[in-house]
Design an enzyme around this catalytic site. Structure first.
Site, mmCIF file in Angstrom:
data_model
loop_
_atom_site.group_PDB
_atom_site.id
_atom_site.type_symbol
_atom_site.label_atom_id
_atom_site.label_comp_id
_atom_site.label_asym_id
_atom_site.label_seq_id
_atom_site.Cartn_x
_atom_site.Cartn_y
_atom_site.Cartn_z
ATOM 1 N N ASP A 105 0.815 -1.225 0.000
ATOM 2 C CA ASP A 105 0.000 0.000 0.000
ATOM 3 C C ASP A 105 0.847 1.272 0.000
ATOM 4 O O ASP A 105 0.424 2.306 0.523
ATOM 5 C CB ASP A 105 -0.965 0.028 1.200
ATOM 6 C CG ASP A 105 -1.794 -1.231 1.284
ATOM 7 O OD1 ASP A 105 -2.273 -1.674 0.228
ATOM 8 O OD2 ASP A 105 -1.956 -1.771 2.394
ATOM 9 N N LYS A 162 2.358 2.166 -5.229
ATOM 10 C CA LYS A 162 3.062 1.697 -6.433
ATOM 11 C C LYS A 162 2.264 1.994 -7.700
ATOM 12 O O LYS A 162 2.822 2.399 -8.710
ATOM 13 C CB LYS A 162 3.310 0.180 -6.332
ATOM 14 C CG LYS A 162 4.243 -0.199 -5.199
ATOM 15 C CD LYS A 162 4.346 -1.696 -5.016
ATOM 16 C CE LYS A 162 3.113 -2.332 -4.428
ATOM 17 N NZ LYS A 162 2.813 -1.985 -3.028
ATOM 18 N N GLY A 179 -4.118 -4.182 -4.556
ATOM 19 C CA GLY A 179 -5.073 -3.171 -5.009
ATOM 20 C C GLY A 179 -4.278 -1.943 -5.384
ATOM 21 O O GLY A 179 -3.831 -1.206 -4.511
ATOM 22 N N HIS A 180 -4.019 -1.762 -6.656
ATOM 23 C CA HIS A 180 -3.196 -0.637 -7.097
ATOM 24 C C HIS A 180 -4.102 0.516 -7.534
ATOM 25 O O HIS A 180 -4.890 0.380 -8.470
ATOM 26 C CB HIS A 180 -2.244 -1.079 -8.219
ATOM 27 C CG HIS A 180 -1.168 -1.989 -7.710
ATOM 28 N ND1 HIS A 180 -0.202 -2.535 -8.492
ATOM 29 C CD2 HIS A 180 -0.917 -2.433 -6.457
ATOM 30 C CE1 HIS A 180 0.609 -3.273 -7.751
ATOM 31 N NE2 HIS A 180 0.178 -3.236 -6.516
ATOM 32 N N GLN A 226 2.336 -5.844 -3.273
ATOM 33 C CA GLN A 226 2.603 -5.952 -1.831
ATOM 34 C C GLN A 226 3.903 -5.193 -1.501
ATOM 35 O O GLN A 226 4.238 -4.264 -2.209
ATOM 36 C CB GLN A 226 2.669 -7.423 -1.362
ATOM 37 C CG GLN A 226 1.317 -8.131 -1.384
ATOM 38 C CD GLN A 226 0.928 -8.675 -2.743
ATOM 39 O OE1 GLN A 226 1.717 -9.324 -3.403
ATOM 40 N NE2 GLN A 226 -0.282 -8.407 -3.176
HETATM 41 P P1 IMP Z 1 -2.661 -12.778 1.368
HETATM 42 O O1 IMP Z 1 -1.516 -12.541 0.464
HETATM 43 O O2 IMP Z 1 -3.968 -12.269 0.840
HETATM 44 O O3 IMP Z 1 -2.755 -14.191 1.841
HETATM 45 O O4 IMP Z 1 -2.415 -11.914 2.706
HETATM 46 C C1 IMP Z 1 -1.276 -12.132 3.552
HETATM 47 C C2 IMP Z 1 -0.920 -10.852 4.293
HETATM 48 O O5 IMP Z 1 -0.454 -9.880 3.354
HETATM 49 C C3 IMP Z 1 -2.094 -10.191 5.015
HETATM 50 O O6 IMP Z 1 -1.591 -9.541 6.172
HETATM 51 C C4 IMP Z 1 -2.593 -9.161 4.022
HETATM 52 O O7 IMP Z 1 -3.258 -8.100 4.651
HETATM 53 C C5 IMP Z 1 -1.272 -8.717 3.401
HETATM 54 N N1 IMP Z 1 -1.443 -8.257 2.031
HETATM 55 C C6 IMP Z 1 -1.624 -9.002 0.925
HETATM 56 N N2 IMP Z 1 -1.685 -8.232 -0.165
HETATM 57 C C7 IMP Z 1 -1.537 -6.971 0.250
HETATM 58 C C8 IMP Z 1 -1.487 -5.714 -0.422
HETATM 59 O O8 IMP Z 1 -1.572 -5.614 -1.652
HETATM 60 N N3 IMP Z 1 -1.302 -4.619 0.362
HETATM 61 C C9 IMP Z 1 -1.151 -4.710 1.710
HETATM 62 N N4 IMP Z 1 -1.175 -5.859 2.372
HETATM 63 C C10 IMP Z 1 -1.371 -6.979 1.656
#
Ligand code: IMP
Length: 423
Positions: free
Chosen positions: A13, A16, A40-41, A224
């Protein structure tokens, strides 16, 4: 031509999407290399806010080609929704968006497995976005997964059935109460697969190799952040891919000696969504103010983000692991009006002062040691040049550059494309 990388240096977040959109004019190709619809970009221009999950952030530029690389995991259902949202913008998706045959598919049962696994963990849950990311990467490394290229085979439905049956047995094993109607989910999946199959599938590593030989400029877009990296993040509270620079090599098939600039993006403070350690987290009004002013809600799940001061120990670690050559500081405008700013410059860890990220950081074994800097009052959102930045912000930037030993080239002062200051 070398491939430039753009990566988030914190817990995701960082902004990017906005910077990729701003920089796309300098590139022929934008390529996503890992993650999936957990991302979520957010991009904002001409008064419209767009949120992309799987599609690279260069999609709005007529001249840029966008590639979804082999390291990405694709949920056809979410992908279809993204395409539906783009329909009104008259983008020639078929020619502007190319998909790697080697990218893995997220099945409906992957999503269900994610939910079952998280529910079974109780209080120890990761805080996953529940998009099926973990189970899909598990099937990839377990050598069971289905790939985009499999959809070109006549027997893809048989392969799907056999994997989905296995998943159902695994869901039952978890013995948790997950309500679902698999027939309905599968119908939606098959409709979305038909849409996906109308797009252009490529052998992306070969395509990228040829493009490099032809002198095309390529920007690899990370998702991420480094602290969510499966190896180098705050394990197990991480995502399931390599979000760091090496992930671009495996996620696109680019050789390490073909990487050029590494652009690292960070917020002027820190946020985290989901569970896991966060040493500089604020539980007071200051943290609340950051969240409110910065509109800190997850672009994918809408969950409020946890907020805190900038953590230089963690940021330095991310700069090191990625070999960052240029920094971009986002959301400087959010800190306007804070009288004093704190920056964490070391940790007290089990009674000792340390300057690196230890094996296990937990709220009860790490206390941040802060340096205080004077804040600024000026509203930054209308500024257009570096000369207009207030002195206190310049001091903040100088302080960070000295500690990180990498120049901060862009300061973002708002979500819109135009609110971008070059230094
Ligand atoms: P997952 O990748 O959806 O399984 O999530 C694993 C961890 O990464 C969790 O704490 C999510 O909140 C975090 N996470 C996954 N994708 C994002 C992102 O795009 N932005 C921020 N946190 C993320």
């Amino acid at each position: 031509m070398a491939v430039d990388l753009l990566l988030g240096l914190q817990w995701g977040d960082e902004g990017k999407g906005k910077i990729v959109d701003v920089l796309t004019k300098n590139y022929d190709i934008i390529a996503r290399f890992q993650g999936g619809p957990n991302a979520g970009h957010t991009l904002e221009f001409d008064g419209i806010k767009h949120v992309l999950h799987t599609i690279p952030s260069g999609i709005f530029h007529e001249k840029a080609l966008n590639i979804v690389g082999n390291g990405v995991v694709i949920d056809p259902v979410i992908f279809k929704k993204e395409l539906d949202n783009l329909e009104k913008f008259n983008i020639d998706i078929k020619s502007r968006l190319l998909i790697s045959r080697k990218a893995h598919l997220i099945l409906p049962t992957h999503r269900l497995l994610d939910a079952a696994s998280e529910t079974s963990k109780g209080k120890a849950k990761i805080g996953s976005t529940l998009k099926g990311i973990g189970p899909t990467y598990m099937d990839k490394t377990g050598r069971n997964g289905m790939r985009v290229g499999d959809l070109e085979l006549d027997n893809w439905k048989e392969r799907y059935r056999s994997l989905a049956n296995k998943h159902q047995a695994m869901i039952n094993f978890y013995d948790v109460d997950i309500q679902y109607d698999l027939n309905e989910l599968e119908e939606e999946f098959c409709t979305a697969v038909d849409v996906l199959k109308k797009l252009t599938f490529i052998d992306s590593e070969e395509y990228i190799h040829q493009a490099q030989k032809e002198g095309k400029t390529i920007l690899a877009e990370g998702a991420q952040g480094s602290l969510l990296d499966i190896d180098f993040g705050t394990y197990p509270f991480v995502t399931s891919s390599n979000t760091t620079a090496a992930g671009a090599c495996t996620g696109l098939g680019v050789a390490p000696n073909k990487i050029g600039e590494v652009l690292g993006i960070f917020k002027a403070y820190t946020t985290r969504v989901g569970s896991g350690p966060f040493p500089t987290e604020l539980f007071d009004k200051t943290g609340e103010d950051m969240g409110r002013i910065g509109n800190e809600f997850g672009a994918t799940t809408g969950r409020p983000r946890r907020c805190g001061w900038l953590d230089l120990v963690a940021l330095k670690y991310a700069v090191q692991v990625n070999g960052v050559t240029q920094l971009m500081m986002m959301k400087g405008d959010v800190l306007s009006g804070f009288k004093t700013l704190k920056v964490c410059t070391s940790y007290k860890y089990n009674g000792e002062v340390i300057n690196h990220l230890p094996f296990n950081i937990e709220s009860d074994n790490v206390t941040p040691v802060y340096t205080e800097l004077k804040g600024w009052d000026k509203d930054l959102t209308k500024l257009t040049s570096a000369e207009e930045l207030p002195e206190e912000l310049n001091n903040y930037i100088d302080f960070l550059e000295k500690a990180l030993e990498v120049p901060i080239k862009i300061v973002s002062v708002g979500p819109d494309r135009t609110q971008t200051i070059y230094r």
